[in-house]
Design an enzyme around this catalytic site. Structure first.
Site, PDB file in Angstrom:
ATOM      1  N   GLU A   1     -37.343  -0.499  32.627  1.00  0.00           N
ATOM      2  CA  GLU A   1     -37.230   0.719  31.806  1.00  0.00           C
ATOM      3  C   GLU A   1     -38.439   1.661  31.874  1.00  0.00           C
ATOM      4  O   GLU A   1     -38.752   2.331  30.880  1.00  0.00           O
ATOM      5  CB  GLU A   1     -36.924   0.362  30.332  1.00  0.00           C
ATOM      6  CG  GLU A   1     -35.702  -0.523  30.159  1.00  0.00           C
ATOM      7  CD  GLU A   1     -35.437  -0.927  28.693  1.00  0.00           C
ATOM      8  OE1 GLU A   1     -35.921  -0.253  27.778  1.00  0.00           O
ATOM      9  OE2 GLU A   1     -34.722  -1.943  28.497  1.00  0.00           O
TER      10      GLU A   1
ATOM     11  N   ILE B   1     -35.760  -8.940  27.940  1.00  0.00           N
ATOM     12  CA  ILE B   1     -34.919  -8.076  27.109  1.00  0.00           C
ATOM     13  C   ILE B   1     -34.757  -6.689  27.715  1.00  0.00           C
ATOM     14  O   ILE B   1     -33.890  -5.925  27.310  1.00  0.00           O
ATOM     15  CB  ILE B   1     -35.478  -8.021  25.665  1.00  0.00           C
ATOM     16  CG1 ILE B   1     -35.653  -9.438  25.118  1.00  0.00           C
ATOM     17  CG2 ILE B   1     -34.594  -7.233  24.732  1.00  0.00           C
ATOM     18  CD1 ILE B   1     -34.406 -10.311  25.171  1.00  0.00           C
ATOM     19  N   GLY B   2     -35.604  -6.330  28.655  1.00  0.00           N
ATOM     20  CA  GLY B   2     -35.391  -5.055  29.339  1.00  0.00           C
ATOM     21  C   GLY B   2     -36.652  -4.329  29.727  1.00  0.00           C
ATOM     22  O   GLY B   2     -36.891  -4.072  30.901  1.00  0.00           O
ATOM     23  N   SER B   3     -37.487  -3.995  28.731  1.00  0.00           N
ATOM     24  CA  SER B   3     -38.665  -3.207  29.077  1.00  0.00           C
ATOM     25  C   SER B   3     -39.806  -4.115  29.525  1.00  0.00           C
ATOM     26  O   SER B   3     -39.953  -5.240  29.049  1.00  0.00           O
ATOM     27  CB  SER B   3     -39.111  -2.351  27.886  1.00  0.00           C
ATOM     28  OG  SER B   3     -39.387  -3.154  26.772  1.00  0.00           O
TER      29      SER B   3
ATOM     30  N   CYS C   1     -33.131  -7.426  17.331  1.00  0.00           N
ATOM     31  CA  CYS C   1     -34.446  -7.999  17.075  1.00  0.00           C
ATOM     32  C   CYS C   1     -34.703  -8.274  15.616  1.00  0.00           C
ATOM     33  O   CYS C   1     -35.499  -7.620  14.976  1.00  0.00           O
ATOM     34  CB  CYS C   1     -35.568  -7.149  17.636  1.00  0.00           C
ATOM     35  SG  CYS C   1     -35.166  -5.498  18.078  1.00  0.00           S
TER      36      CYS C   1
ATOM     37  N   ASP D   1     -27.907  -2.801  23.998  1.00  0.00           N
ATOM     38  CA  ASP D   1     -28.778  -3.182  22.876  1.00  0.00           C
ATOM     39  C   ASP D   1     -28.257  -2.635  21.554  1.00  0.00           C
ATOM     40  O   ASP D   1     -27.933  -1.451  21.459  1.00  0.00           O
ATOM     41  CB  ASP D   1     -30.187  -2.612  23.102  1.00  0.00           C
ATOM     42  CG  ASP D   1     -30.903  -3.290  24.263  1.00  0.00           C
ATOM     43  OD1 ASP D   1     -30.723  -4.507  24.433  1.00  0.00           O
ATOM     44  OD2 ASP D   1     -31.652  -2.595  24.986  1.00  0.00           O
TER      45      ASP D   1
ATOM     46  N   HIS E   1     -44.443  -9.694  19.323  1.00  0.00           N
ATOM     47  CA  HIS E   1     -45.179  -8.814  18.406  1.00  0.00           C
ATOM     48  C   HIS E   1     -46.655  -9.191  18.352  1.00  0.00           C
ATOM     49  O   HIS E   1     -47.442  -8.514  17.706  1.00  0.00           O
ATOM     50  CB  HIS E   1     -44.561  -8.868  17.013  1.00  0.00           C
ATOM     51  CG  HIS E   1     -43.133  -8.411  17.015  1.00  0.00           C
ATOM     52  ND1 HIS E   1     -42.778  -7.134  17.385  1.00  0.00           N
ATOM     53  CD2 HIS E   1     -41.971  -9.062  16.759  1.00  0.00           C
ATOM     54  CE1 HIS E   1     -41.459  -7.013  17.326  1.00  0.00           C
ATOM     55  NE2 HIS E   1     -40.948  -8.172  16.958  1.00  0.00           N
TER      56      HIS E   1
ATOM     57  N   ARG F   1     -49.629  18.122  11.780  1.00  0.00           N
ATOM     58  CA  ARG F   1     -49.819  16.675  11.637  1.00  0.00           C
ATOM     59  C   ARG F   1     -51.277  16.347  11.294  1.00  0.00           C
ATOM     60  O   ARG F   1     -51.879  15.405  11.797  1.00  0.00           O
ATOM     61  CB  ARG F   1     -49.353  15.948  12.907  1.00  0.00           C
ATOM     62  CG  ARG F   1     -47.850  16.180  13.105  1.00  0.00           C
ATOM     63  CD  ARG F   1     -47.198  15.041  13.821  1.00  0.00           C
ATOM     64  NE  ARG F   1     -47.432  15.079  15.240  1.00  0.00           N
ATOM     65  CZ  ARG F   1     -47.354  14.010  16.032  1.00  0.00           C
ATOM     66  NH1 ARG F   1     -47.085  12.838  15.524  1.00  0.00           N
ATOM     67  NH2 ARG F   1     -47.540  14.129  17.318  1.00  0.00           N
ATOM     68  N   GLU F   2     -51.838  17.180  10.406  1.00  0.00           N
ATOM     69  CA  GLU F   2     -53.252  17.032  10.049  1.00  0.00           C
ATOM     70  C   GLU F   2     -53.552  15.659   9.441  1.00  0.00           C
ATOM     71  O   GLU F   2     -54.609  15.083   9.688  1.00  0.00           O
ATOM     72  CB  GLU F   2     -53.666  18.118   9.047  1.00  0.00           C
ATOM     73  CG  GLU F   2     -53.675  19.538   9.600  1.00  0.00           C
ATOM     74  CD  GLU F   2     -52.314  20.220   9.503  1.00  0.00           C
ATOM     75  OE1 GLU F   2     -51.314  19.540   9.187  1.00  0.00           O
ATOM     76  OE2 GLU F   2     -52.250  21.434   9.762  1.00  0.00           O
TER      77      GLU F   2
HETATM   78  N1  GLN Z   1     -34.043  -3.064  26.002  1.00  0.00           N
HETATM   79  C1  GLN Z   1     -34.987  -2.654  25.014  1.00  0.00           C
HETATM   80  C2  GLN Z   1     -36.387  -3.109  25.445  1.00  0.00           C
HETATM   81  O1  GLN Z   1     -36.482  -4.121  26.065  1.00  0.00           O
HETATM   82  C3  GLN Z   1     -34.679  -3.246  23.670  1.00  0.00           C
HETATM   83  C4  GLN Z   1     -35.646  -2.780  22.619  1.00  0.00           C
HETATM   84  C5  GLN Z   1     -35.293  -3.174  21.202  1.00  0.00           C
HETATM   85  O2  GLN Z   1     -34.610  -4.127  20.975  1.00  0.00           O
HETATM   86  N2  GLN Z   1     -35.773  -2.476  20.226  1.00  0.00           N
HETATM   87  O3  GLN Z   1     -37.370  -2.457  25.130  1.00  0.00           O
HETATM   88 ZN    ZN Z   2     -35.588  -6.137  20.292  1.00  0.00          ZN
END
Ligand code: GLN
Ligand code: ZN
Length: 772
Positions: free
Chosen positions: A499, A446-448, A658, A614, A709, A24-25
């Site tokens: 998560e 959403i989870g994480s 997403c 998901d 984001h 991976r240079e």
């Molecule tokens: N449950 C995942 C999270 O919250 C969903 C991630 C995703 O949609 N790419 O990270």
């Molecule tokens: Zn997402």
């Protein structure tokens, strides 16, 4: 028919090779340059060395023409933008000051200037930078990079064939620049672009390139007659230039369809076609135009985007048929080998039995070379290769790994009823309301939660043996406890465990499912310097034991509020893995769905009242041609429903995606029959809410109100305003409040503030809804 001479001269070639190098240079050098640790000169030297070793490796393997120009510091579409001078206004000063820094500014943005938008390269997992064009765009030729690489390859005594993004595909991939009317059609710039391509072609010829390849993968998509006319005009113009190199127009990722007669009739010297999955369609289309007379046909018979050993005999049969349809047949991989890892031989941990089923870039080159040899000299010349290949294919076909009778019997026994909830949504919602007791406009995530340095350290410590599994799990539990207590304190309604135990949303499950294979070195470029290691769906899939139940029940033990179980859906598991090529995708999806269904059922049995599955990838694997979409959506939605169909009416199924543009799959989203869907919506100002409403979407939805984001913290008022907009499309009883996506890439500080604002916004809008 000139069968003999066509075969005798068969050459082996490829359109591109993995860029990063064995160690991976390239990634290290580029990232080092960004951090100021590597000089520009050192970066250029590393790049030149990588190109040299790739080309020499290809030549040593027996490749007759080596691709040049496929190498890139970041992205080949960005390179094309530089080549035609399509530098956005906002980046011109940076590019003028320093070409390399300006290039990276276009790719990544700077403190003050936004980068080009990034999006998926057709239906692959590679992302390119979208050219920005407008009615005032002026093109100027800059062939520096292309010419330099030809010169380098010639100096090594090789035969270079520069590979460029073709002019039609370039314009079809472009978008209106910011400030330009959304209905501006970049294709209207074709006549301005062609002279620039003509100039580059002349420069390449002067530099010593006999052939130049122009990639037109956009022509394997459905195209209007105006677009096909543009292709016709483009190649009539380029083909009739005086003093040009020979032109090879390349297509891949599918069948050419209506574009085939256009290109077959164009005054160019060669055509490259994909003869993998679309072999039959392309063969028929070639036959229908009476074959390619006077042109070179480059036959992509080795799949350039999967990791399976080629069926050499089958490919030879295809090549044999092609000898009757073209004056000259060469052999290639179907597309650039950019989409596969470098070398299967690096995988020391893979069972040697399975290893011979695999073919990464290096192995694919050997297959291409063997096929060219077999075509030119007869199968006797490749007896050893054919024997080994036959044995590998036979072992794969009969292996207990690819044929698990229990998994197959179960998949075959699936009925329609298995893929359907026992009660319709309007009854389920009553049961769920009663069970969950949620307020109007319930809040959730959403989870994480943020993947902190401590978590990364814990994972590294575990890998290095500095802590044992028990020590690692202790840290995970501590993190879950913290995430839970924060959510309770903040007043969220449906909680998540965060998560923290997951390295990646697909890999985490792949590692625990039988039939999946992980690689050590199987890196593939996702974009820029980001590489991923997709797991391999190698055999029949089953779930030996629960994968998430422990963590979810632990989290649930800490609170009275519902904690969502959190799984990655079957379509996404396929989309972000290498899939089997020995059975229909739908069959693989069904096996994965059944394994996930076991998990869903176990979560429910453990008392989980809300389970999220998901499917962020549902839309991205949508086939390129409309005609192929219904079949895909049928198996994809069935797999989701099979995963979730076994739960009781009172168990609430969520899903998450997403992206904001989902107009073309809104029916499929409906067909998932999830009780609740969360979607990205902030940047498009809740546009999805209106789209769901006009479709008549009957269930609950959470269009995101926080753009995760960006590190920006939305104010209470902003989030509340978005909710009010959402309410114009979705009634209060069915509207949820959540961020756009998971929070794993965010920091804790902005997560805290943003979620507090999100909860406050929900409260504000709830108060407005209550009759006073
Ligand atoms: N449950 C995942 C999270 O919250 C969903 C991630 C995703 O949609 N790419 O990270
Ligand atoms: Zn997402």
């Amino acid at each position: 028919m000139t069968t003999k001479s066509a075969a005798a001269a068969a050459r082996a070639t490829v359109y591109g090779y993995p860029r990063q190098g064995r160690g991976r240079e390239l990634k290290k050098a580029v990232e080092g340059y960004w951090k100021g640790r590597v000089s520009a000169a050192a970066l250029h030297a590393t790049a030149a060395e990588l190109r040299r070793s790739n080309w020499q490796e290809l030549a040593a393997a027996g490749v007759d023409e080596v691709p040049t120009g496929d190498f890139s510091y970041y992205d080949h579409v960005l390179d094309a933008s530089v080549m035609v001078g399509a530098v956005p206004e906002r980046h011109r000063a940076a590019v003028a000051a320093d070409a390399l820094d300006g290039y990276f500014a276009m790719a990544r943005g700077t403190q003050d200037v936004a980068p080009l938008e990034m999006t998926k390269w057709f239906d692959t997992n590679y992302h390119y930078l979208v050219p920005e064009l407008g009615p005032d765009s002026v093109f100027t030729a800059d062939s520096t990079k292309q010419v330099a690489e030809v010169t380098e390859a010639l100096a090594l005594g090789l035969t270079p064939r520069p590979v460029l993004v073709g002019p039609v595909t370039y314009l079809l991939l472009a978008k209106p620049a910011p400030g330009v009317a959304a209905d501006f059609d970049p294709l209207t710039l074709l006549d301005r672009l062609l002279p620039v391509y003509a100039e580059v072609l002349a420069d390449l010829r002067a530099a010593g390139a006999a052939w130049v390849q122009l990639d037109e993968p956009a022509l394997v998509q459905d195209r209007t007659s105006a677009e096909l006319n543009a292709a016709d005009r483009a190649y009539r113009v380029l083909g009739t230039l005086a003093d040009r190199p020979k032109l090879l127009v390349a297509s891949y990722f599918g069948r050419l369809g209506a574009a085939l007669p256009t290109l077959a009739a164009a005054p160019v010297d060669g055509l490259a076609l994909d003869f993998t999955e679309s072999a039959a369609a392309n063969l028929d289309a070639l036959a229908a135009v009476g074959g390619l007379t006077g042109k070179r046909l480059v036959a992509g018979v080795v799949n350039g985007r999967n990791i399976w050993a080629n069926d050499l005999e089958k490919s030879l049969a295809t090549l044999g048929t092609l000898l009757g349809l073209a004056d000259h047949v060469d052999v290639a991989a179907s597309c650039s080998l950019l989409h596969v890892p470098l070398d299967a031989a690096l995988e020391r941990d893979v069972d040697p039995q399975i290893l011979r089923w695999l073919s990464f870039a290096r192995q694919k080159v050997a297959e291409v070379v063997a096929l060219a040899k077999g075509l030119a000299l007869g199968t006797d010349a490749i007896t050893a290769e054919l024997t080994a290949n036959r044995a590998a294919l036979a072992s794969r076909a009969t292996s207990p790994i690819t044929r698990d009778p229990a998994v197959r019997a179960r998949a075959e026994a699936v009925t329609d009823a298995d893929a359907r909830r026992s009660r319709p949504y309007r009854e389920r919602t009553v049961a769920q309301r009663e069970r969950l007791g949620l307020p109007l406009l319930p809040t959730t995530t959403i989870g994480s939660f943020p993947q902190t340095d401590e978590l990364r350290v814990a994972r590294a410590d575990l890998r290095a043996g500095r802590i044992d599994t028990a020590g690692y799990e202790e840290r995970i539990r501590a993190e879950i406890a913290e995430v839970l207590s924060f959510q309770e304190k903040t007043g969220l309604d449906v909680l998540v465990h965060g998560e923290p135990e997951r390295n990646d949303m697909v890999q985490y499950f792949a590692e625990q499912l039988t039939g999946y294979l992980a690689t050590q070195h199987g890196w593939v470029q996702s974009y820029g310097t980001r590489y991923v290691r997709p797991p391999i769906l190698a055999g029949d899939i089953s779930r030996p034991e629960p994968m998430t139940v422990r963590w979810t029940t632990y989290a649930q033990s800490l609170t009275d509020r519902p904690v969502k179980g959190m799984l990655t859906g079957p379509v996404t598991m396929l989309a972000w893995s290498f899939v089997r090529d020995d059975q229909p995708l739908g069959d693989t999806a069904r096996q994965v769905a059944l394994a996930l269904r076991d998990e869903v059922d176990d979560l429910e049995a453990a008392g989980t009242s809300v389970i999220q599955v998901d499917e962020p990838a549902l839309r991205e694997t949508l086939p390129l041609r409309a005609a192929d979409r219904p079949a895909y959506l049928a198996w994809a939605t069935e797999a989701f429903r099979l995963t979730t169909g076994g739960v009781a009416p009172g168990t609430q199924i969520h899903t998450h995606m997403c992206y904001a543009e989902f107009g073309d799959i809104v029916q499929a989203i409906d067909d998932l029959d999830a009780d609740v869907i969360s979607l990205e919506a902030t940047r498009s100002h809740m546009q999805v809410a209106g789209e769901l409403a006009s479709h008549g979407y009957p269930r609950e939805a959470g269009p995101g109100v926080w753009d995760i984001h960006s590190p920006r913290v939305p104010s209470v008022e902003e989030a509340a305003a978005l909710l009010r907009t959402g309410l114009e499309g979705i009634p209060a009883e069915r509207l949820w409040v959540n961020p756009d996506c998971g929070l794993k890439t965010r920091g804790w500080a902005e997560t805290r503030a943003s979620l507090e604002h999100l909860v406050a916004a929900a409260r504000t809008v709830r108060a407005e809804l209550r009759p006073s």
